[in-house]
Design a protein around this motif. Structure first.
Motif, mmCIF file in Angstrom:
data_model
loop_
_atom_site.group_PDB
_atom_site.id
_atom_site.type_symbol
_atom_site.label_atom_id
_atom_site.label_comp_id
_atom_site.label_asym_id
_atom_site.label_seq_id
_atom_site.Cartn_x
_atom_site.Cartn_y
_atom_site.Cartn_z
ATOM 1 N N GLN B 272 0.837 -1.216 0.000
ATOM 2 C CA GLN B 272 0.000 0.000 0.000
ATOM 3 C C GLN B 272 0.866 1.257 0.000
ATOM 4 O OE1 GLN B 272 -3.619 0.025 2.283
ATOM 5 N NE2 GLN B 272 -3.334 2.164 2.892
ATOM 6 N N ALA B 273 1.931 1.239 0.795
ATOM 7 C CA ALA B 273 2.814 2.421 0.874
ATOM 8 C C ALA B 273 3.448 2.708 -0.489
ATOM 9 C CB ALA B 273 3.892 2.186 1.926
ATOM 10 N N ILE B 274 3.849 1.632 -1.182
ATOM 11 C CA ILE B 274 4.471 1.810 -2.499
ATOM 12 C C ILE B 274 3.476 2.413 -3.490
ATOM 13 C CG2 ILE B 274 5.344 0.521 -4.499
ATOM 14 C CD1 ILE B 274 6.716 -1.356 -2.533
ATOM 15 N N LEU B 275 2.234 1.914 -3.439
ATOM 16 C CA LEU B 275 1.228 2.413 -4.380
ATOM 17 C C LEU B 275 0.804 3.838 -4.030
ATOM 18 C CD1 LEU B 275 -0.885 -0.816 -5.010
ATOM 19 C CD2 LEU B 275 0.902 0.197 -6.436
ATOM 20 N N GLU B 276 0.799 4.164 -2.727
ATOM 21 C CA GLU B 276 0.524 5.559 -2.334
ATOM 22 C C GLU B 276 1.570 6.482 -2.940
ATOM 23 O OE1 GLU B 276 0.387 5.374 1.944
ATOM 24 O OE2 GLU B 276 -1.718 4.752 1.956
ATOM 25 N N LYS B 277 2.814 6.040 -2.860
ATOM 26 C CA LYS B 277 3.920 6.824 -3.413
ATOM 27 C C LYS B 277 3.778 6.955 -4.935
ATOM 28 C CE LYS B 277 7.662 5.992 -0.931
ATOM 29 N NZ LYS B 277 8.866 5.225 -0.542
ATOM 30 N N GLN B 278 3.423 5.840 -5.571
ATOM 31 C CA GLN B 278 3.271 5.876 -7.028
ATOM 32 C C GLN B 278 2.124 6.797 -7.435
ATOM 33 O OE1 GLN B 278 1.911 2.301 -9.297
ATOM 34 N NE2 GLN B 278 3.712 2.654 -10.570
ATOM 35 N N LYS B 279 1.066 6.767 -6.655
ATOM 36 C CA LYS B 279 -0.064 7.633 -6.972
ATOM 37 C C LYS B 279 0.324 9.103 -6.819
ATOM 38 C CE LYS B 279 -4.972 8.280 -6.246
ATOM 39 N NZ LYS B 279 -6.158 7.954 -5.448
ATOM 40 N N ALA B 280 1.036 9.402 -5.753
ATOM 41 C CA ALA B 280 1.439 10.792 -5.501
ATOM 42 C C ALA B 280 2.396 11.298 -6.588
ATOM 43 C CB ALA B 280 2.093 10.894 -4.124
ATOM 44 N N ALA B 281 3.325 10.436 -6.986
ATOM 45 C CA ALA B 281 4.323 10.840 -7.979
ATOM 46 C C ALA B 281 3.740 10.844 -9.390
ATOM 47 C CB ALA B 281 5.529 9.911 -7.909
ATOM 48 N N GLY B 282 2.689 10.065 -9.577
ATOM 49 C CA GLY B 282 2.108 9.909 -10.912
ATOM 50 C C GLY B 282 2.736 8.720 -11.615
ATOM 51 N N ILE B 283 1.895 7.939 -12.312
ATOM 52 C CA ILE B 283 2.421 6.758 -13.007
ATOM 53 C C ILE B 283 3.194 7.180 -14.250
ATOM 54 C CG2 ILE B 283 0.757 5.076 -12.137
ATOM 55 C CD1 ILE B 283 -0.915 5.565 -14.659
ATOM 56 N N GLN B 284 4.171 6.348 -14.632
ATOM 57 C CA GLN B 284 5.015 6.651 -15.790
ATOM 58 C C GLN B 284 4.513 5.977 -17.063
ATOM 59 O OE1 GLN B 284 7.684 8.906 -15.526
ATOM 60 N NE2 GLN B 284 6.498 9.158 -13.640
ATOM 61 N N ARG B 285 3.744 4.903 -16.879
ATOM 62 C CA ARG B 285 3.171 4.205 -18.042
ATOM 63 C C ARG B 285 1.747 3.798 -17.680
ATOM 64 N NH1 ARG B 285 5.397 -2.039 -17.757
ATOM 65 N NH2 ARG B 285 4.974 -2.303 -15.542
ATOM 66 N N LYS B 286 0.954 3.552 -18.712
ATOM 67 C CA LYS B 286 -0.455 3.278 -18.463
ATOM 68 C C LYS B 286 -0.970 2.258 -19.471
ATOM 69 C CE LYS B 286 -4.860 5.662 -18.100
ATOM 70 N NZ LYS B 286 -5.626 6.816 -18.595
ATOM 71 N N LEU B 287 -1.856 1.386 -18.997
ATOM 72 C CA LEU B 287 -2.507 0.433 -19.903
ATOM 73 C C LEU B 287 -3.597 1.176 -20.659
ATOM 74 C CD1 LEU B 287 -2.642 -2.617 -20.726
ATOM 75 C CD2 LEU B 287 -4.510 -2.822 -19.088
ATOM 76 N N ILE B 288 -3.496 1.184 -21.981
ATOM 77 C CA ILE B 288 -4.484 1.897 -22.797
ATOM 78 C C ILE B 288 -5.142 0.917 -23.765
ATOM 79 C CG2 ILE B 288 -3.451 4.204 -22.653
ATOM 80 C CD1 ILE B 288 -2.767 2.424 -25.815
ATOM 81 N N GLY B 289 -6.302 1.332 -24.259
ATOM 82 C CA GLY B 289 -6.934 0.597 -25.344
ATOM 83 C C GLY B 289 -6.673 1.355 -26.632
ATOM 84 N N PHE B 290 -6.497 0.647 -27.717
ATOM 85 C CA PHE B 290 -6.310 1.336 -28.994
ATOM 86 C C PHE B 290 -7.016 0.568 -30.100
ATOM 87 C CE2 PHE B 290 -2.762 -1.610 -28.496
ATOM 88 C CZ PHE B 290 -2.710 -2.233 -29.731
ATOM 89 N N GLU B 291 -7.376 1.294 -31.151
ATOM 90 C CA GLU B 291 -7.897 0.632 -32.336
ATOM 91 C C GLU B 291 -7.010 0.959 -33.520
ATOM 92 O OE1 GLU B 291 -11.891 2.508 -32.479
ATOM 93 O OE2 GLU B 291 -11.224 3.433 -34.353
ATOM 94 N N MET B 292 -6.932 0.016 -34.444
ATOM 95 C CA MET B 292 -6.089 0.221 -35.609
ATOM 96 C C MET B 292 -6.779 1.209 -36.545
ATOM 97 S SD MET B 292 -3.569 -1.604 -34.758
ATOM 98 C CE MET B 292 -2.588 -1.221 -36.210
ATOM 99 N N VAL B 293 -5.998 2.167 -37.036
ATOM 100 C CA VAL B 293 -6.498 3.117 -38.028
ATOM 101 C C VAL B 293 -6.169 2.577 -39.419
ATOM 102 C CG1 VAL B 293 -6.283 5.470 -38.916
ATOM 103 C CG2 VAL B 293 -6.227 5.043 -36.428
ATOM 104 N N ALA B 294 -4.943 2.096 -39.583
ATOM 105 C CA ALA B 294 -4.541 1.443 -40.835
ATOM 106 C C ALA B 294 -4.726 -0.063 -40.686
ATOM 107 C CB ALA B 294 -3.106 1.790 -41.165
ATOM 108 N N ARG B 295 -4.633 -0.788 -41.802
ATOM 109 C CA ARG B 295 -4.909 -2.226 -41.803
ATOM 110 C C ARG B 295 -3.817 -3.008 -41.073
ATOM 111 N NH1 ARG B 295 -8.448 -5.583 -45.208
ATOM 112 N NH2 ARG B 295 -8.649 -7.353 -43.821
ATOM 113 N N GLY B 296 -4.224 -3.886 -40.172
ATOM 114 C CA GLY B 296 -3.283 -4.727 -39.446
ATOM 115 C C GLY B 296 -3.920 -5.176 -38.152
#
Lengths: 126, 363
Positions: B272-296
């Motif tokens: 919990q302490a580590i995640l509190e620290k991470q929340k305060a500092a802000g995350i450096q990477r994030k899980l995102i959703g994306f859709e393909m614009v070009a074919r693939g």
């Protein structure tokens, strides 16, 4: 599962059929489409290229998997089946017919003699 | 390789089988797209008996659950369930899971991923310093998910417990298809509604329930659904899959699971302490959703790049989405590239293919 006798087969589950002189059509077998399941994309960017037998000429993607496509014999890729752009499922429904993938000019039609017959391929996947 | 109590059914139905988490599991029956559409439009049945179930009991039960899970289990009352996670000492996710409150302050069931049963059991055990009573009932517990807009209506006729009015993330226990003590839970991993039912593998219960469901369901178009469609269904909703989108090295905050990470609980959880620290500092990477614009089609482990060709992350899940007729994926990117509509590029066979960041669920 069907194994037409007018095409030759590879152990990588492609078929090739001479249609006119050294011009041939290539696709994947009925067994292969069944194993892959619903085909959603055929990605071939080798038109105009001359490739050796067993070189990768494209990829076929099912919902869950990506598989390389291997050239049965040395040839130049002439054309991609443009129908597959919007209807990749033709590979599932008609793998030896409307689901063909590329038209090629084979370097030496006699190379096809080294490939598997319908009977030989059926034994391989049987 | 282990079998579930339904493996013989899958084989008899001609399912394509494959090993998954040590079990011989059905991957698909009639085809992924058909099975996917069946769940989206009607109802389908998944055998997910490979998943793990732990019982935590006694006066120390809640204290243990609070210390090992990120969500606040003290909010649970009888008949309520809660999505949560275990975190390790570094803040990474040991597993994502559901906590069921069988009896407030006294008895809980924790449902975990099949691939993590041993790891989770050991992890929970190592934190059980006040000796709560724990039982690993995974081997003898059957789990079927009956999912889809018509699922509840169809199986309501097999039981007197009120399934139709069961609220999301609540459950009841009762007689189902003549089998007693079945937990019917309004949960699932498809986004199409329905229930999951838990019952003991004893006295032919498994066959009895499976056969009863298909006896009423088959005439109404209910079909068995394999793990492949389970994956495309959950991915369209943006639900995380452990081992792909979340693992021991990703934190719940990075994974967009801040909503199940309660940093103000009466009992602090691991890291919990580590995640509190991470929340305060802000995350450096994030899980995102994306859709393909070009074919693939994006796939697990493909690199994600920016317009200049710099590596900014990796795809964790990707597919052609059967309901949406487009290619979608999940992946971690640097926080600078995580905003909605950001232009990103998926490295597909050494070609940068354009995609954009979108919101969940995919549409």
């Amino acid at each position: 599962m069907s194994f037409p006798t007018d095409v030759k087969y590879t152990k990588d589950h492609e078929w090739i059929k001479l249609v006119d002189g050294n011009t041939a059509l290539i696709g994947i077998t009925d067994f292969a489409q069944g194993e892959l399941g619903d085909i959603v994309y055929v990605d071939i960017a080798t038109v105009g290229k001359s490739l050796n037998a067993e070189e990768i000429f494209g990829t076929v993607e099912a919902v869950k998997t990506v598989s390389d496509l291997f050239l049965p014999v040395s040839a130049t890729i002439l054309e991609v089946n443009s129908e597959l752009e919007n209807e990749p499922e033709l590979v599932n429904s008609d793998p030896y017919g409307n689901g063909w993938m590329v038209k090629v000019a084979v370097n030496n039609p006699a190379d096809l003699d080294t490939l598997l017959s319908a009977e030989g391929y059926q034994k391989l996947v049987g | 390789m282990k079998n579930t109590p339904f493996t013989h059914k899958h084989i008899a139905l001609g399912a394509k089988m494959a090993p998954f988490a040590g079990y011989n599991m059905p991957i698909s029956y009639t085809g992924i797209n058909d099975e996917h559409a069946t769940v989206r439009n009607n109802a389908g049945v998944f055998d997910v008996s490979h998943m793990g179930e732990f019982i935590v009991k006694g006066p120390q039960a809640l204290e243990l659950i609070q210390r090992v899970t990120t969500n606040d289990a003290s909010k649970l009352t009888n008949g309520k369930a809660q999505y949560s996670s275990f975190t390790n000492n570094e803040g990474g996710i040991v597993d994502d899971l559901i906590v069921y409150c069988l009896e407030e302050n006294k008895s809980y069931m924790i449902v975990v991923n099949a691939s993590n049963i041993e790891k989770d059991w050991a992890w929970m055990g190592s934190h059980n310093i006040h000796n709560a009573e724990t039982h690993n009932i995974s081997e003898k517990t059957c789990l079927l998910a009956i999912q889809g807009p018509n699922a509840c209506k169809i199986i309501q006729q097999l039981t007197d417990v009120d399934i139709l009015n069961l609220k999301y993330y609540t459950f009841v226990r009762g007689v189902f298809a003549g089998v007693s003590n079945v937990i019917v839970s309004a949960t699932g991993y498809t986004g199409s509604g329905g229930v999951e039912i838990y019952f003991e593998d004893a006295d032919g219960n498994a066959d009895k329930i499976w056969d009863a469901i298909f006896e009423v369901g088959t005439p109404l178009g209910v079909k068995p659904i394999g793990l492949a469609a389970r994956d495309t269904l959950r991915l369209e909703m943006g639900y995380c899959l452990y081992g792909n989108d979340i693992d021991d090295t990703t934190t719940p905050l990075e994974a967009g699971l801040g909503w199940i990470t309660k940093l103000n609980k009466p009992v602090a959880f691991t890291a919990q302490a580590i995640l509190e620290k991470q929340k305060a500092a802000g995350i450096q990477r994030k899980l995102i959703g994306f859709e393909m614009v070009a074919r693939g089609i994006p796939r697990h482990d493909y690199l994600i790049k920016d317009a200049a060709g710099n590596n900014i992350g990796k795809v964790t899940s990707g597919t052609q989405a059967p309901s949406l007729n487009k290619a979608i994926g999940l992946g971690y990117v640097t926080i600078e590239n995580a905003a909605l509509d950001s232009e990103i590029f998926i490295d597909i066979r050494n070609n940068p293919v354009k995609a954009k960041v979108v919101k969940f669920p995919f549409s």
